[in-house]
Motif scaffolding. Structure first.
Motif, mmCIF file in Angstrom:
data_model
loop_
_atom_site.group_PDB
_atom_site.id
_atom_site.type_symbol
_atom_site.label_atom_id
_atom_site.label_comp_id
_atom_site.label_asym_id
_atom_site.label_seq_id
_atom_site.Cartn_x
_atom_site.Cartn_y
_atom_site.Cartn_z
ATOM 1 N N THR A 146 0.905 -1.239 0.140
ATOM 2 C CA THR A 146 -0.185 -0.054 -0.003
ATOM 3 C C THR A 146 0.671 1.246 -0.100
ATOM 4 O O THR A 146 1.684 1.329 0.500
ATOM 5 C CB THR A 146 -0.718 0.034 1.337
ATOM 6 N N ASP A 147 0.376 2.124 -0.998
ATOM 7 C CA ASP A 147 1.040 3.554 -0.796
ATOM 8 C C ASP A 147 1.092 4.201 0.386
ATOM 9 O O ASP A 147 -0.128 4.284 0.974
ATOM 10 C CB ASP A 147 0.531 4.319 -2.012
ATOM 11 N N GLU B 223 0.841 7.335 1.278
ATOM 12 C CA GLU B 223 -0.044 8.462 1.261
ATOM 13 C C GLU B 223 -1.716 7.925 1.313
ATOM 14 O O GLU B 223 -2.434 8.687 1.299
ATOM 15 C CB GLU B 223 0.295 9.118 -0.139
ATOM 16 N N ASP B 224 -1.659 6.615 1.088
ATOM 17 C CA ASP B 224 -2.901 5.958 1.035
ATOM 18 C C ASP B 224 -3.608 5.390 2.292
ATOM 19 O O ASP B 224 -4.308 4.549 2.385
ATOM 20 C CB ASP B 224 -3.438 5.217 -0.218
ATOM 21 N N THR B 225 -2.709 5.691 3.354
ATOM 22 C CA THR B 225 -2.950 4.901 4.728
ATOM 23 C C THR B 225 -2.921 6.069 5.503
ATOM 24 O O THR B 225 -2.500 7.271 5.575
ATOM 25 C CB THR B 225 -1.818 4.034 5.148
ATOM 26 N N TYR B 226 -3.538 5.686 6.826
ATOM 27 C CA TYR B 226 -3.886 6.644 7.943
ATOM 28 C C TYR B 226 -3.523 5.550 9.173
ATOM 29 O O TYR B 226 -3.856 4.529 9.331
ATOM 30 C CB TYR B 226 -5.162 7.066 7.997
ATOM 31 N N SER C 207 -2.588 0.586 11.145
ATOM 32 C CA SER C 207 -2.306 1.337 10.014
ATOM 33 C C SER C 207 -3.410 1.198 9.144
ATOM 34 O O SER C 207 -3.760 -0.166 8.820
ATOM 35 C CB SER C 207 -1.010 1.016 9.291
ATOM 36 N N ALA D 55 -5.541 1.313 5.215
ATOM 37 C CA ALA D 55 -5.290 1.783 4.007
ATOM 38 C C ALA D 55 -7.004 2.310 3.853
ATOM 39 O O ALA D 55 -7.940 1.978 4.279
ATOM 40 C CB ALA D 55 -5.494 0.673 3.047
ATOM 41 N N VAL D 56 -6.919 3.474 2.934
ATOM 42 C CA VAL D 56 -8.048 4.102 2.610
ATOM 43 C C VAL D 56 -9.292 3.067 2.114
ATOM 44 O O VAL D 56 -10.477 3.331 2.559
ATOM 45 C CB VAL D 56 -7.889 5.388 1.620
ATOM 46 N N ALA D 57 -8.870 2.016 1.280
ATOM 47 C CA ALA D 57 -9.942 1.366 0.754
ATOM 48 C C ALA D 57 -10.364 0.370 2.035
ATOM 49 O O ALA D 57 -11.476 -0.006 1.920
ATOM 50 C CB ALA D 57 -9.160 0.314 -0.265
ATOM 51 N N ARG E 88 -16.566 4.137 5.969
ATOM 52 C CA ARG E 88 -16.690 5.398 5.643
ATOM 53 C C ARG E 88 -18.010 5.988 6.479
ATOM 54 O O ARG E 88 -19.042 5.067 6.512
ATOM 55 C CB ARG E 88 -17.086 5.694 4.172
ATOM 56 N N VAL F 24 -12.289 13.376 4.352
ATOM 57 C CA VAL F 24 -11.561 13.626 2.918
ATOM 58 C C VAL F 24 -12.652 14.014 2.021
ATOM 59 O O VAL F 24 -13.869 13.817 2.154
ATOM 60 C CB VAL F 24 -11.207 12.162 2.567
#
Length: 56
Positions: free
Chosen positions: A2-3, A5-8, A16, A18-20, A24, A51
């Protein structure tokens, strides 16, 4: 992989996410839910980020 930048990182449980994989929900306050979404940790439910998802 996972990139980064696409994780929180969840400040509550340390996961950690991933956005996916984030859950939501509608944003707090008077933000338009068609334009903004809140990302929540799938493990503990804590808010990760709000976001932009719609057109400006």
């Amino acid at each position: 992989m996972t990139d980064p930048e696409d994780t929180y990182d969840c400040e509550t449980c340390g996961t950690s996410v991933a956005v996916a994989d984030a859950r939501r929900s509608e944003p707090f306050g008077d933000l338009d839910p068609d334009t903004w979404q809140t990302l929540n940790c799938p493990r503990c439910g804590d808010r990760l980020a709000t976001v932009l998802v719609g057109d400006e």
